[in-house]
Design an enzyme around this catalytic site. Structure first.
Site, PDB file in Angstrom:
ATOM      1  N   LYS A 189       0.828  -1.283  -0.191  1.00  0.00           N
ATOM      2  CA  LYS A 189       0.106   0.033   0.017  1.00  0.00           C
ATOM      3  C   LYS A 189       0.922   1.152  -0.077  1.00  0.00           C
ATOM      4  O   LYS A 189       1.431   1.873   1.175  1.00  0.00           O
ATOM      5  CB  LYS A 189      -1.033  -0.247   1.119  1.00  0.00           C
ATOM      6  CG  LYS A 189      -2.325   0.696   1.010  1.00  0.00           C
ATOM      7  CD  LYS A 189      -1.980   2.042   0.913  1.00  0.00           C
ATOM      8  CE  LYS A 189      -1.882   2.977   1.791  1.00  0.00           C
ATOM      9  NZ  LYS A 189      -1.632   4.469   1.614  1.00  0.00           N
ATOM     10  N   GLU A 264       9.284   1.813  11.191  1.00  0.00           N
ATOM     11  CA  GLU A 264      10.514   2.822  10.783  1.00  0.00           C
ATOM     12  C   GLU A 264       9.912   4.060  10.614  1.00  0.00           C
ATOM     13  O   GLU A 264       9.113   4.520   9.801  1.00  0.00           O
ATOM     14  CB  GLU A 264      11.043   2.568   9.391  1.00  0.00           C
ATOM     15  CG  GLU A 264      11.624   1.061   9.078  1.00  0.00           C
ATOM     16  CD  GLU A 264      13.024   0.802   9.851  1.00  0.00           C
ATOM     17  OE1 GLU A 264      13.354   1.796  10.462  1.00  0.00           O
ATOM     18  OE2 GLU A 264      13.508  -0.517   9.625  1.00  0.00           O
ATOM     19  N   CYS A 298      14.135  11.033   6.644  1.00  0.00           N
ATOM     20  CA  CYS A 298      13.944  10.701   8.129  1.00  0.00           C
ATOM     21  C   CYS A 298      15.060  10.804   8.935  1.00  0.00           C
ATOM     22  O   CYS A 298      15.178  11.212   9.903  1.00  0.00           O
ATOM     23  CB  CYS A 298      13.446   9.264   8.143  1.00  0.00           C
ATOM     24  SG  CYS A 298      14.663   8.133   7.183  1.00  0.00           S
ATOM     25  N   GLU A 396       9.478  16.969  14.515  1.00  0.00           N
ATOM     26  CA  GLU A 396       9.971  16.867  13.260  1.00  0.00           C
ATOM     27  C   GLU A 396       9.423  17.643  12.218  1.00  0.00           C
ATOM     28  O   GLU A 396       8.122  17.547  11.994  1.00  0.00           O
ATOM     29  CB  GLU A 396       9.684  15.098  12.767  1.00  0.00           C
ATOM     30  CG  GLU A 396      10.334  14.817  11.532  1.00  0.00           C
ATOM     31  CD  GLU A 396      10.029  13.349  11.047  1.00  0.00           C
ATOM     32  OE1 GLU A 396       8.844  13.041  11.279  1.00  0.00           O
ATOM     33  OE2 GLU A 396      10.774  12.661  10.609  1.00  0.00           O
TER      34      GLU A 396
HETATM   35  P1  NAD Z   1       2.433   8.927   7.063  1.00  0.00           P
HETATM   36  O1  NAD Z   1       2.480   8.254   8.529  1.00  0.00           O
HETATM   37  O2  NAD Z   1       1.492   9.958   6.849  1.00  0.00           O
HETATM   38  O3  NAD Z   1       2.269   7.761   6.110  1.00  0.00           O
HETATM   39  C1  NAD Z   1       2.828   6.709   5.642  1.00  0.00           C
HETATM   40  C2  NAD Z   1       1.894   5.711   5.092  1.00  0.00           C
HETATM   41  O4  NAD Z   1       0.983   5.301   6.106  1.00  0.00           O
HETATM   42  C3  NAD Z   1       1.183   6.077   3.875  1.00  0.00           C
HETATM   43  O5  NAD Z   1       0.805   5.223   2.873  1.00  0.00           O
HETATM   44  C4  NAD Z   1      -0.344   6.270   4.581  1.00  0.00           C
HETATM   45  O6  NAD Z   1      -1.435   6.135   3.401  1.00  0.00           O
HETATM   46  C5  NAD Z   1      -0.232   5.123   5.434  1.00  0.00           C
HETATM   47  N1  NAD Z   1      -1.256   5.332   6.706  1.00  0.00           N
HETATM   48  C6  NAD Z   1      -1.601   6.714   7.211  1.00  0.00           C
HETATM   49  N2  NAD Z   1      -2.461   6.326   8.177  1.00  0.00           N
HETATM   50  C7  NAD Z   1      -2.801   4.938   8.333  1.00  0.00           C
HETATM   51  C8  NAD Z   1      -3.406   3.947   9.012  1.00  0.00           C
HETATM   52  N3  NAD Z   1      -4.255   4.582  10.047  1.00  0.00           N
HETATM   53  N4  NAD Z   1      -3.334   2.908   8.828  1.00  0.00           N
HETATM   54  C9  NAD Z   1      -2.597   2.293   7.872  1.00  0.00           C
HETATM   55  N5  NAD Z   1      -1.875   2.910   7.127  1.00  0.00           N
HETATM   56  C10 NAD Z   1      -2.126   4.429   7.280  1.00  0.00           C
HETATM   57  O7  NAD Z   1       3.744   9.489   6.761  1.00  0.00           O
HETATM   58  P2  NAD Z   1       4.399  10.340   5.495  1.00  0.00           P
HETATM   59  O8  NAD Z   1       4.112  11.717   5.777  1.00  0.00           O
HETATM   60  O9  NAD Z   1       3.948   9.603   4.259  1.00  0.00           O
HETATM   61  O10 NAD Z   1       6.088  10.140   5.479  1.00  0.00           O
HETATM   62  C11 NAD Z   1       6.684  10.668   6.376  1.00  0.00           C
HETATM   63  C12 NAD Z   1       7.110  10.425   7.533  1.00  0.00           C
HETATM   64  O11 NAD Z   1       8.015   9.019   7.205  1.00  0.00           O
HETATM   65  C13 NAD Z   1       8.306  11.093   8.414  1.00  0.00           C
HETATM   66  O12 NAD Z   1       7.739  11.117   9.806  1.00  0.00           O
HETATM   67  C14 NAD Z   1       9.530  10.512   8.115  1.00  0.00           C
HETATM   68  O13 NAD Z   1      10.401  10.855   9.147  1.00  0.00           O
HETATM   69  C15 NAD Z   1       8.945   9.043   8.136  1.00  0.00           C
HETATM   70  N6  NAD Z   1      10.085   8.107   7.494  1.00  0.00           N
HETATM   71  C16 NAD Z   1      10.709   7.393   8.260  1.00  0.00           C
HETATM   72  C17 NAD Z   1      11.743   6.521   7.644  1.00  0.00           C
HETATM   73  C18 NAD Z   1      12.646   5.663   8.681  1.00  0.00           C
HETATM   74  O14 NAD Z   1      13.239   4.578   8.049  1.00  0.00           O
HETATM   75  N7  NAD Z   1      12.634   5.689   9.942  1.00  0.00           N
HETATM   76  C19 NAD Z   1      12.040   6.684   6.342  1.00  0.00           C
HETATM   77  C20 NAD Z   1      11.247   7.409   5.705  1.00  0.00           C
HETATM   78  C21 NAD Z   1      10.182   8.234   6.074  1.00  0.00           C
END
Ligand code: NAD
Length: 502
Positions: A189, A264, A298, A396
Site C-alpha cells: 500500500k 521505521e 527521515c 519533526e
Molecule cells: P504517514 O505516516 O502519513 O504515511 C505513511 C503511510 O502510511 C502512507 O502510505 C499512508 O497512507 C499510510 N497510513 C496513514 N494512516 C494509516 C493508518 N491509519 N493505517 C494504515 N496506514 C496508514 O507518513 P508520510 O507523511 O507519508 O511520511 C513521512 C514520515 O515518514 C516522516 O515522519 C518520516 O520521518 C518518516 N520516514 C521514516 C523513515 C525511517 O526509515 N525511519 C524513512 C522515511 C520516512
C-alpha cells in the site's frame, strides 16, 4: 543523459491513469473511485490513481493468501525463486531513467538525487537474493549424544507493506525485496501522494512474470486501504515506514490480529560538530544532510549542535552556502532543492517558521523566485539562537529547515542531543578518535555516523530507537522479521521418558 525537454515528451505516458495490481492483473477499484495525483512543482494534475478501499484490500489479500498457501512461490527451489528476484533487478535497471523521472515529477525531489536513489533500488533485490542464498542459514545445537536440535527459517505468510511518499521507490523496494526473496507474498500500500513509481514497480514485476498473487499493489488512503490491511486477519506482517503517530495507530490496530510489526518512524537527528572537526567536510555534510531530498528525509540532521568556539565562523559559512542553494524545477539536473510534496505539507513546514519566531528564535530564509512560485517551495532555512526545549528543536518538521544550537563541552552536548523523544540517527564530527567513538556510543539513536555523511551499508541494521521505531531491517537482521524461525528437536538416542500411570 536525456534533457528536461526530451523528458517532458514522456508526459503522455505518465498521464495514463493508474490501476491497482491484484492477482497478476491491472484492475480498477471496486468502487470506481480515483485519487487525483498532483505535481508539486506546478500544482496541476498529473493523472488519477484508482482508489483502493477495504474491498480491494480484501481481494489483494485473498490473492496473496492463495498464492502463499497453494501457489508455487513458497515451495519452489531457491534457485528458481532467486532467478525471479534477479530478473526484477535487471528490469529495474532497464527503467532507471524512467523511474527517476517519474519520482521527481511525482514528489518534487530533484532528478540528480532520484537518479542516484533509483539506481540503488535494483541492488536492494540483488542484495537480498545474495543474502538469502548465503546467509539464510540455521544453527545446530548438539546436546551430548542425545539430541541434535536445529533451526530452520520459514516464510511467514502474507506481508503487508505500507510506505511513505518521501523516497517512494527506494523504500518500496527496500521492503518488497526481502519480503519476496524469503518466500512471503506481498500486498503493498504505497503513499497516496506518490503512486507513480509504485505503479512502475508493479509493471516491472508483471514483466518478470511472477506467479499470480505473489505481489499486489493497492493504491489508496491510509485511513481506509491501509487500515484494512493492518486489521486483516489473513495478513501476518506489517512493515511500516512513516510518521510516529501513524506507527502508533497501526500497532494498536494490529493488536487484535496479533501481527508482527516493523516500524521505521520519524526522526529529529543531531549533528554534533566539535571545534577540532574538519571544518569544510563537516560543513558540506551538514548542508547535504538537511537540504538534500528537500529536507524530507527521515535521517536528516535537523538539529545542529556547534561548539561555541567555532560557532560564528561555521554559521557565517552556513548562511553563505544556504543562500546559494539552487531551488528550481525538480526535473532540471542543476536543481538542488525542489518543491515539497503537497500544499498541506508546505503549510505545515511554513507554520514552523512562524512558530520559531514566536518562540524567539531568528529565522534566516530566502525568497522564492516568481517563476517557480506555483510550486510548494520553502527556501532552505536556518533557525538561529534556537533552544533545545523549543518546538522547532523537538518536533519533526520534515522540510529544509535546521535548528542551530551551541554547546560548551561533551557532557553538555550529549545531554542536549538525547533530550528528545526521537532516536533515529546521529552524526559526530571530531578529529579526536576516542571522543568520536565515545560520543557515538552515548547518543540514543539506532544509527550513528562519525566524520561521515549518511552513507548506507546494506549489510548493517537499519532502524531507530525511542519514538523513531521498533525493530531492525537491513542485512540479515531483516530475516528476523520476514521469516519465522522454527526449532526442530531430534532425539538420537532413547532418552528417558517419564512413565505416568504405568
Ligand atoms: P504517514 O505516516 O502519513 O504515511 C505513511 C503511510 O502510511 C502512507 O502510505 C499512508 O497512507 C499510510 N497510513 C496513514 N494512516 C494509516 C493508518 N491509519 N493505517 C494504515 N496506514 C496508514 O507518513 P508520510 O507523511 O507519508 O511520511 C513521512 C514520515 O515518514 C516522516 O515522519 C518520516 O520521518 C518518516 N520516514 C521514516 C523513515 C525511517 O526509515 N525511519 C524513512 C522515511 C520516512
Amino acid at each position: 543523459m536525456t534533457s528536461v525537454h526530451e523528458r517532458t515528451s514522456l508526459k503522455h505516458e505518465t498521464q495514463k491513469d493508474i490501476s491497482l495490481y491484484i492477482n497478476g492483473e491491472f484492475v480498477a477499484s471496486e468502487s470506481g473511485a480515483t485519487i487525483k495525483n498532483i505535481n508539486p512543482f506546478t500544482n496541476e494534475q498529473i493523472n488519477e490513481a484508482a482508489e483502493g478501499r477495504a474491498e480491494d484490500i480484501d481481494k489483494a489479500v485473498a490473492a496473496a493468501r492463495e498464492a502463499f498457501d497453494n501457489g508455487p512461490w513458497r515451495t519452489m527451489k531457491l534457485k528458481e525463486r532467486m532467478a525471479y528476484i534477479y530478473r526484477i533487478a535487471d528490469l529495474i535497471d532497464d527503467e532507471v531513467e524512467n523511474i527517476a523521472y517519474l519520482e521527481s515529477l511525482d514528489t518534487g525531489l530533484p532528478i540528480s538525487q532520484t537518479r542516484n536513489m533509483v539506481s540503488r533500488a535494483s541492488e536492494n533485490f540483488r542484495f537480498y537474493a545474495r543474502m538469502v542464498e548465503s546467509r539464510l542459514v540455521g544453527d545446530a545445537y548438539q546436546v551430548d549424544d542425545e539430541f541434535i536440535n536445529y533451526t530452520i527459517n520459514a516464510p511467514v505468510g502474507v506481508a503487508g507493506l505500507i510506505t511513505p511518499w518521501n523516497a517512494p521507490f527506494m523504500l518500496e523496494t527496500w521492503k518488497v525485496a526481502p519480503a519476496l526473496a524469503t518466500g512471503n507474498t506481498v500486498v503493498l500500500k504505497p503513499a497516496e501522494l506518490s503512486p507513480l513509481s509504485a505503479n512502475l514497480l508493479a509493471e516491472v514485476i508483471h514483466k518478470a512474470d511472477l506467479p499470480k498473487g505473489v505481489f499486489n499493489v493497492v493504491h489508496g488512503y491510509g485511513e481506509t486501504a491501509g487500515d484494512r490491511l493492518v486489521k486483516h486477519p489473513d495478513v501476518q506482517l506489517i512493515s511500516f515506514t512513516g510518521e510516529t503517530t501513524t506507527g502508533s495507530t497501526i500497532i494498536k490496530n494490529s493488536a487484535d490480529t496479533l501481527k508482527s510489526c516493523s516500524m521505521e518512524l520519524g526522526g529529529k537527528s543531531p549533528i554534533i560538530v566539535f571545534e577540532d572537526a574538519d571544518f569544510d567536510r563537516a560543513l558540506d555534510a551538514c548542508i547535504w544532510g538537511i537540504f538534500s531530498f528537500n529536507g524530507e528525509r527521515c535521517t536528516a540532521n535537523s538539529r545542529l549542535f556547534i561548539h561555541e568556539n567555532i560557532k560564528e565562523e561555521f554559521v557565517e559559512e552556513l548562511k553563505k552556502r544556504v543562500a546559494n542553494i539552487k531551488l528550481g524545477n525538480p526535473l532540471d539536473p542543476e536543481t538542488e532543492v525542489g518543491p515539497l510534496i503537497d500544499k498541506g505539507h508546505y503549510s505545515k513546514v511554513k507554520g514552523y517558521l512562524d512558530i520559531a519566531k514566536e518562540e524567539g528564535a531568528e529565522v534566516i530564509t530566502g525568497d522564492i523566485p516568481a517563476e517557480i512560485a506555483a510550486g510548494n517551495f520553502v527556501a532552505p532555512t536556518l533557525i538561529l539562537n534556537a533552544e533545545n526545549s523549543m518546538r522547532v528543536a523537538q518536533e519533526e518538521i520534515f522540510g529544509p529547515v535546521m535548528a542551530v544550537m551551541t554547546f560548551k563541552d561533551e557532557e553538555e552536548v550529549i545531554k542536549m542531543a538525547n533530550d528528545i523523544d526521537y532516536g533515529l540517527a546521529g552524526y559526530v564530527w571530531t578529529n579526536d578518535i576516542k571522543r568520536g567513538h565515545r560520543v557515538a556510543h552515548q547518543i540514543e539513536a539506532g544509527m550513528l555516523w562519525v566524520n561521515a555523511q549518511n552513507v548506507r551499508d546494506l549489510r548493517t541494521p537499519f532502524g531507530g530507537s525511542k519514538s523513531s521505531g521498533i525493530g531492525r531491517e537491513g542485512g540479515h537482521y531483516g530475516f528476523d522479521f520476514y521469516t519465522e524461525q522454527k526449532i526442530v528437536h531430534v532425539s538420537i538416542t532413547d532418552h528417558r521418558i517419564q512413565q505416568f500411570g504405568k
